[in-house]
Design a protein around this motif. Structure first.
Motif, short mmCIF file in Angstrom:
data_model
loop_
_atom_site.label_atom_id
_atom_site.label_comp_id
_atom_site.label_asym_id
_atom_site.label_seq_id
_atom_site.Cartn_x
_atom_site.Cartn_y
_atom_site.Cartn_z
N GLN A 1 0.83 -1.20 0.00
CA GLN A 1 0.00 0.00 0.00
C GLN A 1 0.87 1.25 0.00
O GLN A 1 2.02 1.23 0.45
CB GLN A 1 -0.90 0.00 1.24
N PRO B 1 2.07 5.35 -5.46
CA PRO B 1 1.57 4.60 -6.63
C PRO B 1 2.45 4.81 -7.87
O PRO B 1 2.60 3.88 -8.67
CB PRO B 1 0.17 5.17 -6.83
N VAL C 1 2.39 -0.55 -6.13
CA VAL C 1 1.98 0.25 -4.98
C VAL C 1 0.52 0.67 -5.19
O VAL C 1 0.21 1.37 -6.15
CB VAL C 1 2.87 1.48 -4.80
N SER C 2 -0.33 0.24 -4.30
CA SER C 2 -1.76 0.56 -4.40
C SER C 2 -2.07 1.82 -3.61
O SER C 2 -1.46 2.11 -2.58
CB SER C 2 -2.59 -0.60 -3.90
N SER C 3 -3.04 2.56 -4.12
CA SER C 3 -3.41 3.82 -3.45
C SER C 3 -4.48 3.61 -2.41
O SER C 3 -5.07 2.54 -2.29
CB SER C 3 -3.88 4.82 -4.50
#
Length: 118
Positions: free
Chosen positions: A13, A88, A116-118
């Protein structure tokens, strides 16, 4: 000759951390400049960070300064990329390279995906 194998990528994340490793074969690892590069979908490969053979000199892209740290352990034939405060826009395939200078790389690994997730 040098063979390079990256590891440590994954899904994280935003705000999280990952540590990439690049293990090198060959007995001359300590003679090479080592670098990390990344390539996002639809974009060209870009420089991330590099480290001299002794580890005494490093360079990094402005986009990662203060967040990413490159280091190496010549006894383990390994170079690392510690990535903190991930964003991200850091999503990409990360490659390590070995070469004779910060601008010239002769050997490349296969890459490891960082998402990388927001």
């Amino acid at each position: 000759q040098v063979q390079l194998v990256e590891s440590g990528g994954g899904l994280v994340q935003a705000g999280g951390s990952l540590r990439l490793s690049c293990a090198a074969s060959g007995r001359t690892f300590s003679r090479f400049v080592m670098g990390w590069f990344r390539q996002a979908p639809g974009k060209e490969r870009e420089f991330v960070a590099a480290i001299s053979w002794s580890g005494g000199s490093t360079s990094s892209a402005d986009s990662v300064k203060g967040r990413f740290t490159i280091s190496r352990d010549n006894a383990k034939n390994t170079v690392y990329l510690q990535m903190n405060s991930l964003k991200p826009e850091d999503t990409a395939v990360y490659f390590c390279g070995a070469g004779s200078s910060f601008e010239d790389y002769d050997f490349w690994g296969q890459g490891t995906q960082v998402t990388v997730s927001s």
